[in-house]
Design a protein around this motif. Structure first.
Motif, mmCIF file in Angstrom:
data_model
loop_
_atom_site.group_PDB
_atom_site.id
_atom_site.type_symbol
_atom_site.label_atom_id
_atom_site.label_comp_id
_atom_site.label_asym_id
_atom_site.label_seq_id
_atom_site.Cartn_x
_atom_site.Cartn_y
_atom_site.Cartn_z
ATOM 1 N N LEU A 32 -5.534 -67.374 -31.886
ATOM 2 C CA LEU A 32 -4.925 -66.516 -32.685
ATOM 3 C C LEU A 32 -6.003 -65.316 -33.046
ATOM 4 O O LEU A 32 -6.898 -65.264 -33.922
ATOM 5 C CB LEU A 32 -4.725 -67.143 -34.001
ATOM 6 N N PRO A 33 -6.400 -64.568 -31.772
ATOM 7 C CA PRO A 33 -7.316 -63.488 -32.082
ATOM 8 C C PRO A 33 -7.054 -62.634 -32.950
ATOM 9 O O PRO A 33 -8.210 -61.965 -33.372
ATOM 10 C CB PRO A 33 -7.328 -63.035 -30.404
ATOM 11 N N GLY A 34 -6.002 -62.123 -33.365
ATOM 12 C CA GLY A 34 -5.699 -60.810 -34.057
ATOM 13 C C GLY A 34 -5.745 -61.392 -35.577
ATOM 14 O O GLY A 34 -5.414 -62.362 -36.122
ATOM 15 N N ARG A 35 -6.067 -60.225 -36.633
ATOM 16 C CA ARG A 35 -6.310 -60.636 -38.118
ATOM 17 C C ARG A 35 -4.873 -60.915 -38.436
ATOM 18 O O ARG A 35 -4.611 -61.649 -39.293
ATOM 19 C CB ARG A 35 -6.748 -59.323 -38.684
ATOM 20 N N ALA A 36 -3.813 -60.082 -38.009
ATOM 21 C CA ALA A 36 -2.272 -60.329 -38.420
ATOM 22 C C ALA A 36 -1.900 -61.756 -38.220
ATOM 23 O O ALA A 36 -1.336 -62.319 -39.192
ATOM 24 C CB ALA A 36 -1.400 -59.289 -37.935
ATOM 25 N N GLU A 37 -2.274 -62.149 -36.938
ATOM 26 C CA GLU A 37 -1.806 -63.372 -36.687
ATOM 27 C C GLU A 37 -2.593 -64.474 -37.359
ATOM 28 O O GLU A 37 -1.968 -65.435 -37.721
ATOM 29 C CB GLU A 37 -2.175 -63.890 -35.146
ATOM 30 N N ARG A 38 -3.677 -64.325 -37.592
ATOM 31 C CA ARG A 38 -4.338 -65.291 -38.507
ATOM 32 C C ARG A 38 -4.031 -65.414 -39.887
ATOM 33 O O ARG A 38 -3.812 -66.338 -40.496
ATOM 34 C CB ARG A 38 -6.159 -64.761 -38.454
ATOM 35 N N GLN A 39 -3.708 -63.993 -40.566
ATOM 36 C CA GLN A 39 -3.137 -64.139 -41.904
ATOM 37 C C GLN A 39 -1.789 -64.690 -42.159
ATOM 38 O O GLN A 39 -1.619 -65.506 -42.917
ATOM 39 C CB GLN A 39 -2.922 -62.753 -42.256
ATOM 40 N N ALA A 40 -1.086 -64.497 -40.999
ATOM 41 C CA ALA A 40 0.294 -64.984 -40.926
ATOM 42 C C ALA A 40 0.211 -66.819 -41.023
ATOM 43 O O ALA A 40 0.773 -67.632 -41.681
ATOM 44 C CB ALA A 40 0.985 -64.551 -39.880
ATOM 45 N N PHE A 41 -0.776 -67.177 -40.107
ATOM 46 C CA PHE A 41 -0.991 -68.635 -39.926
ATOM 47 C C PHE A 41 -1.482 -69.230 -41.100
ATOM 48 O O PHE A 41 -1.162 -70.255 -41.555
ATOM 49 C CB PHE A 41 -1.748 -68.798 -38.680
ATOM 50 N N ALA A 42 -2.630 -68.571 -41.678
ATOM 51 C CA ALA A 42 -3.064 -69.070 -42.867
ATOM 52 C C ALA A 42 -2.140 -69.084 -44.162
ATOM 53 O O ALA A 42 -2.049 -70.001 -44.958
ATOM 54 C CB ALA A 42 -4.229 -68.116 -43.334
ATOM 55 N N GLY A 43 -1.054 -68.103 -44.172
ATOM 56 C CA GLY A 43 0.008 -68.091 -45.135
ATOM 57 C C GLY A 43 0.898 -69.200 -44.709
ATOM 58 O O GLY A 43 1.350 -70.009 -45.761
ATOM 59 N N LYS A 44 1.116 -69.340 -43.550
ATOM 60 C CA LYS A 44 2.009 -70.622 -43.323
ATOM 61 C C LYS A 44 1.382 -72.088 -43.677
ATOM 62 O O LYS A 44 2.349 -73.041 -44.157
ATOM 63 C CB LYS A 44 2.068 -70.523 -41.854
ATOM 64 N N LEU A 45 0.172 -72.197 -43.282
ATOM 65 C CA LEU A 45 -0.690 -73.302 -43.592
ATOM 66 C C LEU A 45 -0.470 -73.680 -45.151
ATOM 67 O O LEU A 45 -0.289 -74.833 -45.867
ATOM 68 C CB LEU A 45 -1.723 -73.709 -43.078
#
Length: 218
Positions: A32-45
């Motif tokens: 998950l290299p992009g900031r938007a992807e990481r933010q979305a994943f953190a929100g999901k967890l």
């Protein structure tokens, strides 16, 4: 995104190995290299923080709450130091010293790296225990002496955010700020039974330590 593996750690566990603050860790940040992807994943967890490891050998990590990216955070760094077993971590705020000492994982950081917190002192541990969750909007670290001579503190943390996390079980950055204010080593009992140890060091550095357990690998 659904098939990205991650670990769940419990950081700042109590002496009995229970409690601690849950931390999500994606060991392979390149998934998950992009900031938007990481933010979305953190929100999901939905953990209070999620770490993405960008270089395990050099300790390069990236930290997110469910709603924002952080330049530094205490329990993610303590958990990452335990998991990666490296002498230092690299975060946007700076280089964090790291070491393992028996059952404790330690980091060395600076109080100015921590986000602002309202440190609110109460007259007794019982008062802290009885506090209701305050309205959102202000990040409050409520604390009282349990034994001032011994440096024992009772604390609870209320992030005041609108991401569903009304109380933080164990908060290294707030412990860092309290240690900086009081200028002494502390043994903090936070939340339902987590333990955070701190110790001032020369030239403005502060050590923060605790027990870490692997709760799950998913």
């Amino acid at each position: 995104m659904d098939d990205v593996p991650y670990d769940v750690l419990r950081v700042f566990c109590g002496p009995d190995g229970r409690h601690g603050n849950e931390l999500g860790v994606v060991r392979d940040g390149s998934l998950l290299p992009g900031r938007a992807e990481r933010q979305a994943f953190a929100g999901k967890l939905g953990f209070s923080e999620t770490v993405f490891v960008d270089d395990p050998e050099r300790g390069v990590i990236d930290i997110y709450t469910p709603t924002l990216r952080l330049p530094f955070a205490g329990h993610p760094c303590v958990g990452s130091a335990w998991l990666l077993d490296v002498p230092e971590l690299s975060v946007p705020a700076g280089v964090v010293g790291a070491r393992l000492d028996g059952e404790f994982s330690w980091i060395e950081a600076r109080a100015e790296w921590a986000p602002p917190r309202t440190l609110r002192r109460y007259g007794s541990a019982a008062e802290v225990d009885a506090l209701p969750v305050p309205p959102s909007g202000e990040w409050i670290y409520a604390w009282a002496w349990e034994d001032e001579a011994a440096g024992r503190v009772r604390a609870r943390a209320f992030p005041g955010r609108d991401d569903g996390i009304v109380e933080d079980e164990a908060t290294g950055a707030a412990a860092l700020l309290l240690t900086d204010r009081l200028g002494r080593a502390l043994n903090i009992r936070q939340g339902a039974g987590s333990q955070i140890l701190t110790a001032p060091q020369p030239e403005g550095w502060i050590e923060v330590g605790g027990r870490v357990r692997l709760a799950a690998a998913r």
